[in-house]
Design an enzyme around this catalytic site. Structure first.
Site, short mmCIF file in Angstrom:
data_model
loop_
_atom_site.label_atom_id
_atom_site.label_comp_id
_atom_site.label_asym_id
_atom_site.label_seq_id
_atom_site.Cartn_x
_atom_site.Cartn_y
_atom_site.Cartn_z
N SER A 143 0.83 -1.20 0.00
CA SER A 143 0.00 0.00 0.00
C SER A 143 0.87 1.26 0.00
O SER A 143 1.67 1.45 -0.91
CB SER A 143 -0.97 -0.04 1.19
OG SER A 143 -1.96 0.96 1.08
N ASP A 244 -10.29 -3.46 -5.02
CA ASP A 244 -9.45 -2.44 -4.38
C ASP A 244 -9.46 -1.19 -5.25
O ASP A 244 -9.22 -1.27 -6.47
CB ASP A 244 -8.03 -2.98 -4.22
CG ASP A 244 -7.07 -2.02 -3.55
OD1 ASP A 244 -7.50 -0.95 -3.08
OD2 ASP A 244 -5.87 -2.34 -3.50
N HIS A 274 -8.19 -4.74 -0.46
CA HIS A 274 -6.98 -4.02 -0.06
C HIS A 274 -6.56 -4.45 1.35
O HIS A 274 -7.38 -4.55 2.25
CB HIS A 274 -7.24 -2.51 -0.08
CG HIS A 274 -6.01 -1.70 0.14
ND1 HIS A 274 -5.11 -1.42 -0.87
CD2 HIS A 274 -5.51 -1.12 1.25
CE1 HIS A 274 -4.12 -0.71 -0.38
NE2 HIS A 274 -4.32 -0.51 0.90
#
Length: 302
Positions: A143, A244, A274
């Site tokens: 991320s 996501d 995610h």
């Protein structure tokens, strides 16, 4: 409401601690053997940061992975990603150096990428002490950490040519408000990471008044997808989650790397959301992704 509360230090600390315990609960009862773990602090510009070093059993020297945790540049730490790093160390037989870079809004951009780059430099100069083979060094992150791994690789291309031999980018942030992508629209109201949340995280990371309303920010240390030249970067494994908001910008970055002559493998995990690698415990998709990363590293031509 959570985003509003994060404006206040007391609530920031409370929410950060809550996230830490939630992830620990998801990984409860799981342990990884045959590794050793140690913590230390290193000096960086205007302060110091923590590192957590995971070393496989054996004689070494071992290849080394510098790991940058996710959390939207505002949350998570060495503890939240401890289970993930233990798994990466054991499965890949790499030393993993997890970096506790300083967080926004207390420390605004570009503090995080600068901290991450200084940590890379520290690993570079302390290879013998770590029993690491610096000629086999990769960066990795999930991320926001995937964003930081990507921008560190871009910066190291000129400052430490040839140092980084690979980059593992896990559902990375690569662009500022990718509002025109299909995934950003389709999963805009996702409970885990929404479009509104992504916009708020960018504002918090950069500073609310840094980007005029309606404008998109471009900076090689923040938005690697907008970097004009990606030639000469190390090979990449880019992992994305199907459900996501960030899916399409991760796929686009892998494609742009390939278009610039960089060997890039891209995998999208069907049905995954995610954060699936670090926040869901050892789910099936988490195990599969960990094994894919380990296999990619094993077969990687250092």
């Amino acid at each position: 409401m959570m985003f509003y509360l994060l404006q206040f230090q007391f609530f920031r600390d409370l929410i950060r601690q809550s996230v830490r315990w939630q992830i620990r609960w998801k990984w409860r009862g799981h342990s990884v053997n045959a590794i050793t773990v140690s913590d230390r602090r290193i000096a960086v510009k205007n302060g110091d940061i923590g590192l957590r070093i995971y070393t496989p059993d054996g004689s070494g020297p071992f290849p080394v992975m510098v790991f940058y945790h996710g959390g939207g540049w505002i949350g998570c730490d060495l503890h939240t990603h401890d289970p993930t790093c233990r798994e990466l160390c054991a499965r890949s037989q790499h030393i993993v150096v997890s970096v506790d870079y300083r967080l926004a809004p207390e420390f605004l951009f570009p503090c995080a990428p600068n901290d991450c780059f200084e940590a890379l430099d520290w690993v570079r100069t302390h290879g013998a002490e770590l029993n690491a083979d610096i000629k086999r060094l990769v960066v990795c992150g999930d991320s926001a950490g995937g964003n930081l791994a990507a921008v560190v690789a871009i910066k190291a291309r000129t400052q430490f040519p040839g140092l980084i031999k690979g980059q593992v980018l896990i559902y990375p942030v690569t662009d500022h408000y990718s509002a025109n992508t299909a995934s950003f629209v389709e999963f805009a109201n996702d409970k885990g990471l929404s479009a509104k949340g992504v916009k708020w995280l960018w504002e918090t990371y950069l500073g609310k008044d840094t980007v005029p309303k309606g404008h998109r920010y471009q900076n090689d240390l923040a938005t690697p997808l907008t970097c004009s030249d990606l030639k000469g970067l190390p090979p990449a494994l880019v992992i994305t989650a199907e459900r996501d908001v960030l899916r399409d910008e991760g796929i686009a970055y892998a494609q742009k790397l390939a278009d610039n002559g960089v060997a890039a493998k891209q995998t999208t995990y069907p049905g995954a959301e995610h954060g699936f690698l670090s926040s869901n415990g050892l789910s099936l998709e988490c195990i599969t992704a960990l094994n894919e990363i380990a296999e990619w590293l094993r077969t990687h031509n250092y």
